[in-house]
Design a protein around this motif. Structure first.
Motif, PDB file in Angstrom:
ATOM      1  N   PHE A 210       0.658  -1.150  -0.057  1.00  0.00           N
ATOM      2  CA  PHE A 210       0.167  -0.011  -0.098  1.00  0.00           C
ATOM      3  C   PHE A 210       0.919   1.321  -0.133  1.00  0.00           C
ATOM      4  CE2 PHE A 210       0.435  -1.269   4.434  1.00  0.00           C
ATOM      5  CZ  PHE A 210       0.956  -0.071   4.996  1.00  0.00           C
ATOM      6  N   SER A 211       2.068   0.893  -0.056  1.00  0.00           N
ATOM      7  CA  SER A 211       3.042   2.073  -0.263  1.00  0.00           C
ATOM      8  C   SER A 211       3.889   2.201  -1.674  1.00  0.00           C
ATOM      9  CB  SER A 211       4.181   2.115   1.133  1.00  0.00           C
ATOM     10  OG  SER A 211       5.277   2.721   0.801  1.00  0.00           O
ATOM     11  N   THR A 212       4.525   3.336  -1.893  1.00  0.00           N
ATOM     12  CA  THR A 212       5.424   3.147  -2.862  1.00  0.00           C
ATOM     13  C   THR A 212       6.732   3.953  -2.587  1.00  0.00           C
ATOM     14  OG1 THR A 212       3.581   3.243  -4.739  1.00  0.00           O
ATOM     15  CG2 THR A 212       5.850   4.071  -5.611  1.00  0.00           C
ATOM     16  N   LYS A 213       7.691   3.200  -2.615  1.00  0.00           N
ATOM     17  CA  LYS A 213       9.000   3.658  -2.230  1.00  0.00           C
ATOM     18  C   LYS A 213       8.973   4.822  -1.106  1.00  0.00           C
ATOM     19  CE  LYS A 213      11.214   1.853  -5.725  1.00  0.00           C
ATOM     20  NZ  LYS A 213      12.354   1.059  -5.610  1.00  0.00           N
ATOM     21  N   GLY A 214       8.532   4.139   0.147  1.00  0.00           N
ATOM     22  CA  GLY A 214       8.686   5.008   1.212  1.00  0.00           C
ATOM     23  C   GLY A 214       7.536   6.079   1.587  1.00  0.00           C
ATOM     24  N   SER A 215       6.380   6.051   0.683  1.00  0.00           N
ATOM     25  CA  SER A 215       5.425   6.703   0.871  1.00  0.00           C
ATOM     26  C   SER A 215       4.382   6.635   2.199  1.00  0.00           C
ATOM     27  CB  SER A 215       4.424   6.702  -0.401  1.00  0.00           C
ATOM     28  OG  SER A 215       3.430   5.540  -0.430  1.00  0.00           O
ATOM     29  N   ALA A 216       4.531   5.316   2.723  1.00  0.00           N
ATOM     30  CA  ALA A 216       3.919   4.887   3.757  1.00  0.00           C
ATOM     31  C   ALA A 216       4.964   4.362   4.739  1.00  0.00           C
ATOM     32  CB  ALA A 216       2.778   4.219   3.679  1.00  0.00           C
ATOM     33  N   LYS A 217       4.933   4.278   6.190  1.00  0.00           N
ATOM     34  CA  LYS A 217       5.683   3.695   7.131  1.00  0.00           C
ATOM     35  C   LYS A 217       4.895   2.531   7.991  1.00  0.00           C
ATOM     36  CE  LYS A 217       9.362   6.445   6.393  1.00  0.00           C
ATOM     37  NZ  LYS A 217       9.929   6.182   5.008  1.00  0.00           N
ATOM     38  N   HIS A 218       5.232   1.395   7.788  1.00  0.00           N
ATOM     39  CA  HIS A 218       4.567   0.421   8.584  1.00  0.00           C
ATOM     40  C   HIS A 218       5.421  -0.906   8.520  1.00  0.00           C
ATOM     41  CE1 HIS A 218       1.522  -2.423   9.910  1.00  0.00           C
ATOM     42  NE2 HIS A 218       1.072  -1.323  10.288  1.00  0.00           N
ATOM     43  N   LEU A 220       4.297  -3.763   7.622  1.00  0.00           N
ATOM     44  CA  LEU A 220       4.108  -4.421   6.705  1.00  0.00           C
ATOM     45  C   LEU A 220       4.699  -4.137   5.466  1.00  0.00           C
ATOM     46  CD1 LEU A 220       0.224  -4.810   7.148  1.00  0.00           C
ATOM     47  CD2 LEU A 220       1.847  -6.601   7.798  1.00  0.00           C
ATOM     48  N   VAL A 221       4.991  -2.872   5.234  1.00  0.00           N
ATOM     49  CA  VAL A 221       5.724  -2.169   4.192  1.00  0.00           C
ATOM     50  C   VAL A 221       7.019  -2.465   4.176  1.00  0.00           C
ATOM     51  CG1 VAL A 221       6.368  -0.246   3.049  1.00  0.00           C
ATOM     52  CG2 VAL A 221       3.956  -0.220   4.004  1.00  0.00           C
ATOM     53  N   ASP A 222       7.678  -2.611   5.483  1.00  0.00           N
ATOM     54  CA  ASP A 222       9.177  -2.997   5.631  1.00  0.00           C
ATOM     55  C   ASP A 222       9.389  -4.607   5.368  1.00  0.00           C
ATOM     56  OD1 ASP A 222       9.507  -0.742   6.913  1.00  0.00           O
ATOM     57  OD2 ASP A 222       9.249  -1.617   9.206  1.00  0.00           O
ATOM     58  N   LYS A 223       8.346  -5.443   5.417  1.00  0.00           N
ATOM     59  CA  LYS A 223       8.417  -6.911   4.856  1.00  0.00           C
ATOM     60  C   LYS A 223       8.801  -6.712   3.328  1.00  0.00           C
ATOM     61  CE  LYS A 223       5.072  -9.956   4.688  1.00  0.00           C
ATOM     62  NZ  LYS A 223       4.308 -11.270   5.054  1.00  0.00           N
ATOM     63  N   VAL A 224       7.840  -6.013   2.429  1.00  0.00           N
ATOM     64  CA  VAL A 224       7.888  -6.065   1.155  1.00  0.00           C
ATOM     65  C   VAL A 224       9.336  -5.616   0.526  1.00  0.00           C
ATOM     66  CG1 VAL A 224       6.722  -5.278  -0.962  1.00  0.00           C
ATOM     67  CG2 VAL A 224       5.557  -5.972   1.047  1.00  0.00           C
ATOM     68  N   VAL A 225       9.884  -4.434   1.345  1.00  0.00           N
ATOM     69  CA  VAL A 225      11.151  -3.878   1.218  1.00  0.00           C
ATOM     70  C   VAL A 225      12.113  -4.860   1.221  1.00  0.00           C
ATOM     71  CG1 VAL A 225      12.598  -2.048   1.855  1.00  0.00           C
ATOM     72  CG2 VAL A 225      10.203  -1.407   1.728  1.00  0.00           C
ATOM     73  N   LYS A 226      11.917  -5.509   2.322  1.00  0.00           N
ATOM     74  CA  LYS A 226      13.169  -6.643   2.682  1.00  0.00           C
ATOM     75  C   LYS A 226      13.100  -7.668   1.518  1.00  0.00           C
ATOM     76  CE  LYS A 226      14.881  -9.640   6.203  1.00  0.00           C
ATOM     77  NZ  LYS A 226      14.169 -10.379   7.628  1.00  0.00           N
ATOM     78  N   ALA A 227      12.004  -8.021   1.138  1.00  0.00           N
ATOM     79  CA  ALA A 227      11.821  -8.972   0.338  1.00  0.00           C
ATOM     80  C   ALA A 227      12.464  -8.891  -1.091  1.00  0.00           C
ATOM     81  CB  ALA A 227      10.031  -9.626   0.060  1.00  0.00           C
ATOM     82  N   THR A 228      12.049  -7.329  -1.442  1.00  0.00           N
ATOM     83  CA  THR A 228      12.642  -7.016  -2.645  1.00  0.00           C
ATOM     84  C   THR A 228      14.152  -7.023  -2.588  1.00  0.00           C
ATOM     85  OG1 THR A 228      10.897  -5.547  -2.734  1.00  0.00           O
ATOM     86  CG2 THR A 228      12.729  -5.115  -4.393  1.00  0.00           C
ATOM     87  N   GLY A 242      10.206  -2.756  -5.756  1.00  0.00           N
ATOM     88  CA  GLY A 242       9.232  -2.538  -4.721  1.00  0.00           C
ATOM     89  C   GLY A 242       9.728  -1.781  -3.589  1.00  0.00           C
ATOM     90  N   GLU A 243       8.879  -1.326  -2.595  1.00  0.00           N
ATOM     91  CA  GLU A 243       7.629  -1.677  -2.847  1.00  0.00           C
ATOM     92  C   GLU A 243       6.878  -0.738  -3.711  1.00  0.00           C
ATOM     93  OE1 GLU A 243       8.939   0.511  -0.773  1.00  0.00           O
ATOM     94  OE2 GLU A 243       7.330   1.841   0.090  1.00  0.00           O
ATOM     95  N   LEU A 244       5.791  -1.184  -4.290  1.00  0.00           N
ATOM     96  CA  LEU A 244       5.202  -0.349  -5.197  1.00  0.00           C
ATOM     97  C   LEU A 244       3.672  -0.574  -5.230  1.00  0.00           C
ATOM     98  CD1 LEU A 244       6.614  -1.550  -8.660  1.00  0.00           C
ATOM     99  CD2 LEU A 244       7.159   0.509  -7.417  1.00  0.00           C
ATOM    100  N   GLN A 245       2.696   0.572  -5.176  1.00  0.00           N
ATOM    101  CA  GLN A 245       1.431   0.341  -5.309  1.00  0.00           C
ATOM    102  C   GLN A 245       1.031   0.047  -6.466  1.00  0.00           C
ATOM    103  OE1 GLN A 245       1.367   4.269  -3.677  1.00  0.00           O
ATOM    104  NE2 GLN A 245      -0.319   4.055  -2.740  1.00  0.00           N
ATOM    105  N   ALA A 246      -0.173  -0.749  -6.573  1.00  0.00           N
ATOM    106  CA  ALA A 246      -0.641  -1.503  -7.803  1.00  0.00           C
ATOM    107  C   ALA A 246      -0.634  -0.458  -9.086  1.00  0.00           C
ATOM    108  CB  ALA A 246      -1.995  -2.142  -7.539  1.00  0.00           C
TER     109      ALA A 246
END
Ligand code: ACO
Length: 329
Positions: A210-218, A220-228, A242-246
């Motif tokens: 639900f975030s693109t390149k740090g637009s939100a902090k959470h 759940l976002v950290d997990k997607v950043v780490k996965a990338t 990632g992380e990218l919004q749809a």
């Protein structure tokens, strides 16, 4: 030529053998007749000859060219039971337990694939995803270097310019309820392989959030950043971001404004969802609201191919899934 037809045509040259454990189920037997007639694969139906023949007669299915095996009377029953015992004795399975389980077609089918007596397995017209997957995960297991099997859909969206002219891979939509960052990275890699193998396009992977390149902090976002990050390190040849919004993943103008300089943003053709709730809801929404064809789930990361059907599947769905399974062999 449409994608499904091209998958079926490619399957014809492979001469693979696919076991269908739900061998007495009406749609399965009708599909088996088509698969044999169109030479998509050699089919083995599991069940009693009498039951299979009765259904075949009801639907005028020609059974010549199809093999029928009744697990409990099979020549290799004891050999398979021993195999299962060896595979699972460390989990406390006794030989008697193994013999009981080998009688079940989903176990017997998985044991056939494990032994190389079939190249792949397709089931799920009667059984839940969990029931199809469990024996396959226990017996066939994952391919080397992969920890988790996941489920991708080939989404074919009509009148759509996103992805590859409306064709996209969505994953994981079927298996892992709450993947770790490491599992998400694997899902990205395997989905790229699925894109190449089944659809023939070069994957551009977007790790959705639900975030693109740090637009939100959470977290759940950290997990997607780490996965990338993990995916970039482990699979350096994979085009991924990632992380990218749809919208940033799919729409070129949004991608270039929200993720400038990204290798894939705005042109993503493989969408990796952060968890199973998002993935499963996402593919069903696109299927219903955009009238997309959702082909799958294609199970990826299995040591040998196994695919799961929806219990609401049509005869064509079974034929198409068998053809896809052949291409994964
Ligand atoms: N990849 C590889 N192996 C796995 C995976 C995986 N993703 N998940 C479980 N396993 C292994 C386990 O390590 C275990 O192996 P072991 O017995 O050798 O130690 C074995 O499989 C069984 O695992 P459990 O966790 O005990 O099995 P569980 O009963 O939880 O089943 C399952 C696993 C079936 C995949 C489960 O996670 C599940 O039900 N997922 C959701 C499926 C679903 O409902 N999807 C939505 C519907 S599908 C659709 O709409 C298209």
């Amino acid at each position: 030529m449409n994608l499904i037809q091209s998958i079926k045509d490619k399957a014809k040259g492979k001469k693979a053998t696919i076991v269908l454990p739900e061998g007495t189920e009406e749609r399965t037997i009708q599909a088996a007749g088509i698969i044999a007639k169109e030479n998509i694969a050699k089919v083995i139906l599991l069940g009693t000859k009498d039951e299979v023949e009765a259904v075949a007669q009801k639907f005028a299915v020609d059974l010549s060219g199809l093999q029928i095996i009744n697990p409990t009377e099979a020549e290799k029953f004891e050999e398979y039971a021993q195999d299962l015992y060896e595979l699972r004795k460390h989990k406390g399975l006794t030989l008697d337990d193994a013999r009981q389980l080998t009688k079940y077609p989903l176990y017997f089918g998985s044991l056939m694939v494990n032994k190389g007596d079939a190249d792949g397995m397709v089931a799920g017209a009667q059984n839940t995803t969990g029931d199809v997957l469990r024996p396959a995960l226990q017996i066939i297991k994952t391919e080397k270097g992969i920890s988790s099997v996941s489920g991708a859909f080939i989404m074919i969206v009509p009148d759509c310019k996103f992805g590859e002219n409306g064709i996209m891979i969505f994953a994981d939509c079927a298996v892992n309820p709450n993947p770790t960052a490491e599992q998400l990275a694997e899902i990205a890699y395997l989905s790229g392989k699925t894109a190449k193998a089944l659809v023939g396009f070069e994957p551009k992977v977007g790790m959705l959030s639900f975030s693109t390149k740090g637009s939100a902090k959470h977290e759940l976002v950290d997990k997607v950043v780490k996965a990338t990050q993990i995916a970039r390190e482990k699979y350096p040849d994979l085009a991924i971001d990632g992380e990218l919004q749809a919208d940033a993943a799919l729409v070129p103008e949004v991608g270039s404004s929200k993720a400038p300089g990204s290798e894939v943003a705005g042109n993503v053709n493989v969408l990796v969802f952060p968890d199973l709730q998002a993935g499963n809801i996402g593919y069903k929404l696109v299927q219903r609201l955009a009238k997309a064809e959702a082909v799958g789930p294609v199970l990826q990361g299995m040591n040998k191919p196994v695919n799961d059907l929806s219990r609401g599947c049509s005869i064509d769905d079974i034929v198409n899934t068998v053809a896809m399974t052949v291409l994964q062999c």
